[in-house]
Design an enzyme around this catalytic site. Sequence first.
Site, PDB file in Angstrom:
ATOM      1  N   CYS A   1       0.680  -1.095   0.035  1.00  0.00           N
ATOM      2  CA  CYS A   1       0.045  -0.159   0.082  1.00  0.00           C
ATOM      3  C   CYS A   1       0.891   1.183   0.010  1.00  0.00           C
ATOM      4  O   CYS A   1       0.593   2.362  -0.335  1.00  0.00           O
ATOM      5  CB  CYS A   1      -1.083   0.113   1.242  1.00  0.00           C
ATOM      6  SG  CYS A   1      -0.240   0.327   2.775  1.00  0.00           S
TER       7      CYS A   1
ATOM      8  N   CYS B   1      -4.420   4.775   7.474  1.00  0.00           N
ATOM      9  CA  CYS B   1      -3.382   5.531   8.014  1.00  0.00           C
ATOM     10  C   CYS B   1      -3.211   5.726   9.352  1.00  0.00           C
ATOM     11  O   CYS B   1      -2.251   5.638  10.071  1.00  0.00           O
ATOM     12  CB  CYS B   1      -3.085   6.700   7.191  1.00  0.00           C
ATOM     13  SG  CYS B   1      -2.887   6.750   5.361  1.00  0.00           S
TER      14      CYS B   1
END
Length: 143
Positions: free
Chosen positions: A34, A103
């Site tokens: 990612c 995140c």
Amino acid sequence: MLYSEKVMDHFANPRNVGEIEDADGVGEVGNAKCGDIMKMYIKVDGNTITDCKFKTFGCGAAVATSSIATEMIKGKTIDDALKLTNKAVVEALEGLPPQKIHCSVLAEQAVRAALSDYYRRNGIDPEPIVGKPTEHCESCDIE
């Protein structure tokens, strides 16, 4: 994708960037798939996190979540730092787009990884305190 002013501020002016040479705990989490990798450094005195720095390779949201996470645990006790959740990180940043929530999860995991390392360095099994490390990032599974 719309980011809050707070996210933009922490992205443009990240706090506590860098590394601590003689850190008491270092945690690295992330996934090259990612593209977000966070490394968190902590300095502990007694039961207090006296300093915290980070290095993040990733998108603006990854930098912003790392930055705010360091601010949220610096000066706090280890117990308080262990209560940091990705939800608290998102709230502190006044929201994140759904595709960037991972995140905030990474920021929480980076703090936990640094605390686990701190315990290991002090001869203490971190698992009963910090929990099992999670290396899984659900949004990395999204094609």
